[in-house]
Design a protein around this motif. Structure first.
Motif, mmCIF file in Angstrom:
data_model
loop_
_atom_site.group_PDB
_atom_site.id
_atom_site.type_symbol
_atom_site.label_atom_id
_atom_site.label_comp_id
_atom_site.label_asym_id
_atom_site.label_seq_id
_atom_site.Cartn_x
_atom_site.Cartn_y
_atom_site.Cartn_z
ATOM 1 N N ASP A 85 0.879 -1.160 0.000
ATOM 2 C CA ASP A 85 0.000 0.000 0.000
ATOM 3 C C ASP A 85 0.918 1.213 0.000
ATOM 4 O O ASP A 85 1.846 1.287 0.817
ATOM 5 C CB ASP A 85 -0.905 -0.001 1.237
ATOM 6 C CG ASP A 85 -1.955 1.111 1.217
ATOM 7 O OD1 ASP A 85 -1.591 2.270 0.927
ATOM 8 O OD2 ASP A 85 -3.125 0.833 1.507
ATOM 9 N N PHE A 86 0.679 2.156 -0.878
ATOM 10 C CA PHE A 86 1.561 3.322 -0.981
ATOM 11 C C PHE A 86 1.515 4.232 0.251
ATOM 12 O O PHE A 86 2.323 5.156 0.372
ATOM 13 C CB PHE A 86 1.249 4.137 -2.235
ATOM 14 C CG PHE A 86 1.836 3.567 -3.502
ATOM 15 C CD1 PHE A 86 2.984 2.806 -3.468
ATOM 16 C CD2 PHE A 86 1.236 3.819 -4.726
ATOM 17 C CE1 PHE A 86 3.532 2.286 -4.633
ATOM 18 C CE2 PHE A 86 1.771 3.301 -5.901
ATOM 19 C CZ PHE A 86 2.926 2.541 -5.856
ATOM 20 N N MET A 87 0.583 3.990 1.162
ATOM 21 C CA MET A 87 0.595 4.735 2.419
ATOM 22 C C MET A 87 1.557 4.109 3.428
ATOM 23 O O MET A 87 1.769 4.648 4.506
ATOM 24 C CB MET A 87 -0.814 4.808 3.003
ATOM 25 C CG MET A 87 -1.713 5.813 2.307
ATOM 26 S SD MET A 87 -1.101 7.511 2.452
ATOM 27 C CE MET A 87 -1.435 7.830 4.179
ATOM 28 N N SER A 88 2.115 2.986 3.085
ATOM 29 C CA SER A 88 3.084 2.289 3.935
ATOM 30 C C SER A 88 4.498 2.634 3.466
ATOM 31 O O SER A 88 4.850 2.417 2.300
ATOM 32 C CB SER A 88 2.861 0.774 3.848
ATOM 33 O OG SER A 88 4.029 0.051 4.153
ATOM 34 N N GLN A 89 5.300 3.161 4.377
ATOM 35 C CA GLN A 89 6.653 3.574 4.024
ATOM 36 C C GLN A 89 7.501 2.440 3.455
ATOM 37 O O GLN A 89 8.100 2.593 2.384
ATOM 38 C CB GLN A 89 7.353 4.194 5.245
ATOM 39 C CG GLN A 89 6.631 5.365 5.872
ATOM 40 C CD GLN A 89 5.728 4.971 7.022
ATOM 41 O OE1 GLN A 89 4.803 4.188 6.838
ATOM 42 N NE2 GLN A 89 5.989 5.492 8.220
ATOM 43 N N PRO A 90 7.600 1.288 4.140
ATOM 44 C CA PRO A 90 8.415 0.197 3.570
ATOM 45 C C PRO A 90 7.836 -0.386 2.294
ATOM 46 O O PRO A 90 8.574 -0.914 1.458
ATOM 47 C CB PRO A 90 8.458 -0.841 4.700
ATOM 48 C CG PRO A 90 7.324 -0.499 5.597
ATOM 49 C CD PRO A 90 7.143 0.974 5.506
ATOM 50 N N SER A 91 6.515 -0.279 2.115
ATOM 51 C CA SER A 91 5.917 -0.711 0.847
ATOM 52 C C SER A 91 6.450 0.133 -0.295
ATOM 53 O O SER A 91 6.810 -0.389 -1.363
ATOM 54 C CB SER A 91 4.386 -0.574 0.900
ATOM 55 O OG SER A 91 3.787 -1.569 1.683
ATOM 56 N N ARG A 92 6.504 1.431 -0.073
ATOM 57 C CA ARG A 92 7.013 2.328 -1.116
ATOM 58 C C ARG A 92 8.466 2.010 -1.442
ATOM 59 O O ARG A 92 8.872 1.977 -2.607
ATOM 60 C CB ARG A 92 6.880 3.792 -0.674
ATOM 61 C CG ARG A 92 5.456 4.262 -0.463
ATOM 62 C CD ARG A 92 5.363 5.770 -0.412
ATOM 63 N NE ARG A 92 6.074 6.366 0.697
ATOM 64 C CZ ARG A 92 5.529 6.669 1.879
ATOM 65 N NH1 ARG A 92 4.258 6.368 2.119
ATOM 66 N NH2 ARG A 92 6.240 7.249 2.816
ATOM 67 N N ALA A 93 9.253 1.783 -0.397
ATOM 68 C CA ALA A 93 10.682 1.507 -0.612
ATOM 69 C C ALA A 93 10.887 0.262 -1.461
ATOM 70 O O ALA A 93 11.705 0.252 -2.394
ATOM 71 C CB ALA A 93 11.382 1.366 0.738
ATOM 72 N N LEU A 94 10.152 -0.798 -1.172
ATOM 73 C CA LEU A 94 10.309 -2.032 -1.938
ATOM 74 C C LEU A 94 9.785 -1.892 -3.356
ATOM 75 O O LEU A 94 10.364 -2.438 -4.299
ATOM 76 C CB LEU A 94 9.603 -3.184 -1.218
ATOM 77 C CG LEU A 94 10.356 -3.743 -0.012
ATOM 78 C CD1 LEU A 94 9.463 -4.677 0.789
ATOM 79 C CD2 LEU A 94 11.622 -4.477 -0.451
ATOM 80 N N TYR A 95 8.691 -1.174 -3.518
ATOM 81 C CA TYR A 95 8.145 -0.939 -4.861
ATOM 82 C C TYR A 95 9.176 -0.209 -5.727
ATOM 83 O O TYR A 95 9.408 -0.574 -6.880
ATOM 84 C CB TYR A 95 6.863 -0.121 -4.751
ATOM 85 C CG TYR A 95 6.178 0.143 -6.068
ATOM 86 C CD1 TYR A 95 5.159 -0.698 -6.521
ATOM 87 C CD2 TYR A 95 6.541 1.229 -6.866
ATOM 88 C CE1 TYR A 95 4.530 -0.452 -7.730
ATOM 89 C CE2 TYR A 95 5.922 1.472 -8.077
ATOM 90 C CZ TYR A 95 4.910 0.632 -8.507
ATOM 91 O OH TYR A 95 4.294 0.876 -9.708
ATOM 92 N N ILE A 96 9.786 0.818 -5.159
ATOM 93 C CA ILE A 96 10.803 1.579 -5.885
ATOM 94 C C ILE A 96 12.001 0.691 -6.212
ATOM 95 O O ILE A 96 12.521 0.706 -7.333
ATOM 96 C CB ILE A 96 11.251 2.799 -5.049
ATOM 97 C CG1 ILE A 96 10.086 3.779 -4.872
ATOM 98 C CG2 ILE A 96 12.434 3.503 -5.714
ATOM 99 C CD1 ILE A 96 10.329 4.815 -3.782
ATOM 100 N N LYS A 147 0.294 -7.709 7.857
ATOM 101 C CA LYS A 147 0.909 -6.419 7.553
ATOM 102 C C LYS A 147 1.298 -6.345 6.075
ATOM 103 O O LYS A 147 1.267 -7.334 5.358
ATOM 104 C CB LYS A 147 2.167 -6.210 8.407
ATOM 105 C CG LYS A 147 1.924 -6.130 9.907
ATOM 106 C CD LYS A 147 3.245 -5.926 10.637
ATOM 107 C CE LYS A 147 3.051 -5.809 12.136
ATOM 108 N NZ LYS A 147 4.338 -5.597 12.842
ATOM 109 N N VAL A 148 1.667 -5.155 5.651
ATOM 110 C CA VAL A 148 2.340 -4.949 4.370
ATOM 111 C C VAL A 148 3.669 -4.266 4.696
ATOM 112 O O VAL A 148 3.791 -3.606 5.730
ATOM 113 C CB VAL A 148 1.511 -4.073 3.406
ATOM 114 C CG1 VAL A 148 0.261 -4.780 2.958
ATOM 115 C CG2 VAL A 148 1.186 -2.706 4.004
ATOM 116 N N PRO A 149 4.650 -4.460 3.814
ATOM 117 C CA PRO A 149 4.648 -5.239 2.577
ATOM 118 C C PRO A 149 4.903 -6.717 2.831
ATOM 119 O O PRO A 149 5.298 -7.127 3.923
ATOM 120 C CB PRO A 149 5.804 -4.622 1.791
ATOM 121 C CG PRO A 149 6.777 -4.218 2.868
ATOM 122 C CD PRO A 149 5.929 -3.734 4.009
#
Length: 234
Positions: free
Chosen positions: A10-21, A56-58
């Motif tokens: 979920d893009f509201m999750s900080q570590p989710s964003r990091a892994l997506y990038i 949880k995510v991610p």
């Protein structure tokens, strides 16, 4: 081989964003599996059974293999895929410095930002009162943590990235954590030129994926804090 790699995020999750990038910039094939935290999709019995037992995510899934916790996922991906070596070098000293930051971050920068974010931004959405004294205490903690980050970890600008001259998974993880403060109306870059330069360097290196992953952060950030003008295709 990706072996059908799926990223639940979920893009509201900080570590989710990091892994997506990270996956995107390294051109690792993966299936995008968005999870709506706002709808508590991560807490359903089906999600816990089939994706992440911790709810949880991610999380990544490859056939029958499931792995949670962003730091563990980062390390696994660096071992399993041909990513650029600077992200998590084989050199044991540099690798240890990256591990040191990622271990330190959870009870420091991540906690500093998250506690402030939850109290100031999320609590009102949940109908909870925002206590002024607690806000002040959390703000002082956040500012102390960010000041230390700039002064000690970035060495007042004498070191472009957290572990030296090259970007690493530590930088990407830290940047996504620090960006979250903007949603709560706090500008982490104000009065911190070295942190600002570092954050811009991480963003420039990983774009366009950095901006893609942070589109909701930019959208939710109050207007008094400067954010990039990013076209939202949603």
């Amino acid at each position: 081989m990706s072996r059908g790699l799926k990223l639940y995020y979920d893009f509201m999750s900080q570590p989710s964003r990091a892994l997506y990038i990270f996956l995107s910039i390294n051109k690792v094939p993966f299936e995008r599996c968005p999870v709506a935290l706002s709808k508590l999709e991560h807490k359903t019995p089906d999600y816990k059974k089939k994706v992440n037992r911790y709810g949880k995510v991610p999380c990544i899934v490859q056939q029958e293999f499931r792995l949670a916790e962003s730091v563990a996922i980062f390390r696994y991906l660096c071992r399993e895929h041909r990513v650029s070596p600077f992200w998590y070098p084989e050199d044991t000293v540099r690798q240890a410095r990256i591990d040191e930051y990622l271990s330190w971050q959870h009870l420091n920068i991540r906690a500093d930002v998250s506690l402030y974010f939850f109290h100031v931004w999320l609590n009102p959405l949940l109908g909870k009162e925002v206590d002024a004294d607690k806000t002040d205490r959390l703000l002082q903690r956040l500012e102390k943590g960010l000041n230390y980050f700039e002064r000690a970890l970035l060495r007042n600008g004498n070191q472009p990235f957290l572990t030296g001259d090259s970007i690493s998974i530590a930088d990407l993880s830290a940047a996504c954590e620090i960006e979250q403060a903007k949603i709560a109306g706090y500008d982490p870059c104000s009065g911190r030129p070295h942190l600002n330069a570092w954050l811009n360097a991480v963003r420039d290196f990983t774009n366009p994926y950095y901006d893609e992953a942070h589109k909701y952060v930019y959208r939710l950030t109050p207007k008094h804090i400067s954010t990039p003008a990013v076209l939202d295709e949603d």
